[in-house]
Design an enzyme around this catalytic site. Structure first.
Site: not given
Length: 335
Positions: A106, A145
């Site tokens: 992010c 991720k």
């Protein structure tokens, strides 16, 4: 049915990461996941990212409760303090999740200030410490991720250093968003679109780390593309396309998992969703908590605009919202 920590685990475990739906803030909440599960039995579903602070100091049930049907199901965490991530991973395991995933992708300013997300790609040793702490705390899978780099640390050698250190800490499954993240000057939306997709970098990573599971994420829009990528990668993860065009998931089980189960029609999916909506309304919830996630179900279908209007506008004006929902089902017919 809602999972709580006092109940026995009823999950199925992670059978395959061959196809998954990405964690997406404000989108992949429990209602969205229940809906998506009606379309595919095999897709791995992820929660929205939940920060360690929210779990340790907030309303845990709000973030962790889920319906048993949502499995296989992974909780994505945002954080960078190993002990806090270990405690939250243990909560995930206690609540019955099948996997806990660390967000290292992010790019938003807000999470950077808390050392969360893509900025952690500049600190591979810290990410490795986080992964080790989580793995030591739980028996469920711990995955990561991440991006292929960040501005200022975007060479392939640095990517290999990151993956190598985290793999040595015990992570064997990496979901790779095949773009770098630019940490200054771009919004999160722009970071999903402006940095070019570089699937070849992710493919090289799989070749250089053949023992690791590498799942590709970023820009994938069709099942045909999924099948092509699965010749190179262990899995594919779809994000916005799966949300805006959810009926794509109706063919996932047959086309990607070899299932013989017939794809449900759009109307069938809404009919199966109706009892869930009734329960939610009976518990004091609002119709739009659920219907906002199904607006894309008629994507590409004649009458899609009217369908969206019924569920996003008309439903709020009616004293009998379930009747309006039934009208939406009629609009889809048997398609």
């Amino acid at each position: 049915m809602t999972h709580t920590p006092s109940e026995s685990r009823a999950n199925q475990g992670i059978q395959s990461r061959r196809f998954s739906v990405a964690p997406m803030m404000d989108w992949t909440d429990r209602h969205c996941r229940f809906f998506l599960r009606l379309l595919s039995q095999h897709a791995l579903l992820y929660t929205e990212m939940v920060t360690t602070g929210a779990l340790l100091h907030g309303d845990r049930a709000r973030f962790l409760d889920h319906d048993a049907s949502e499995h296989p199901l992974a909780l994505q965490l945002g954080g960078s303090v190993p002990a806090e991530l270990a405690a939250c991973a243990k909560l995930a395991e206690d609540w019955g999740y099948d996997e806990v995933n660390l967000n290292v992708g992010c790019p938003s300013d807000r999470v950077q200030h808390n050392m969360i997300g893509a900025c952690l790609m500049g600190h591979p040793a810290l990410v490795a410490d986080c992964v080790k702490a989580m793995r030591d705390a739980v028996g469920i899978a711990v995955t990561v991720k991440h991006r292929i780099g960040i501005n200022g640390r975007d060479s392939y050698a640095e990517l290999c250093d990151f993956v190598g250190q985290v793999a040595e800490a015990g992570c064997s499954s990496f979901t790779v968003h095949a773009r770098i993240a630019i940490l200054e000057g771009l919004s999160p939306k722009e970071n999903r679109e402006v940095p070019p997709l570089r699937y070849e970098v992710a493919a090289q990573l799989k070749r250089d780390f053949p023992a690791l599971e590498v799942v590709l994420n970023g820009g994938i829009k069709t099942l045909e593309e999924c099948r092509t990528h699965l010749q190179t990668f262990d899995g594919v993860m779809l994000g916005r396309e799966a949300y805006h065009n959810p009926y794509l998931l109706a063919e996932v089980d047959r086309q990607l998992f070899g299932s013989e189960r017939a794809a449900p029609s759009r109307g069938d999916v809404l009919r199966q969703l109706r009892p869930y909506i009734e329960r939610h309304l009976a518990q004091g919830g609002a119709m739009h908590h659920i219907t906002r996630h199904v607006l894309g179900l008629a994507q590409g279908f004649h009458g899609a605009r009217r369908f969206r209007q019924v569920l996003s506008v008309d439903v709020h004006k009616s004293p009998a919202p379930l009747s309006v929902f039934d009208h939406a089902i009629e609009l889809l017919g048997t398609h």
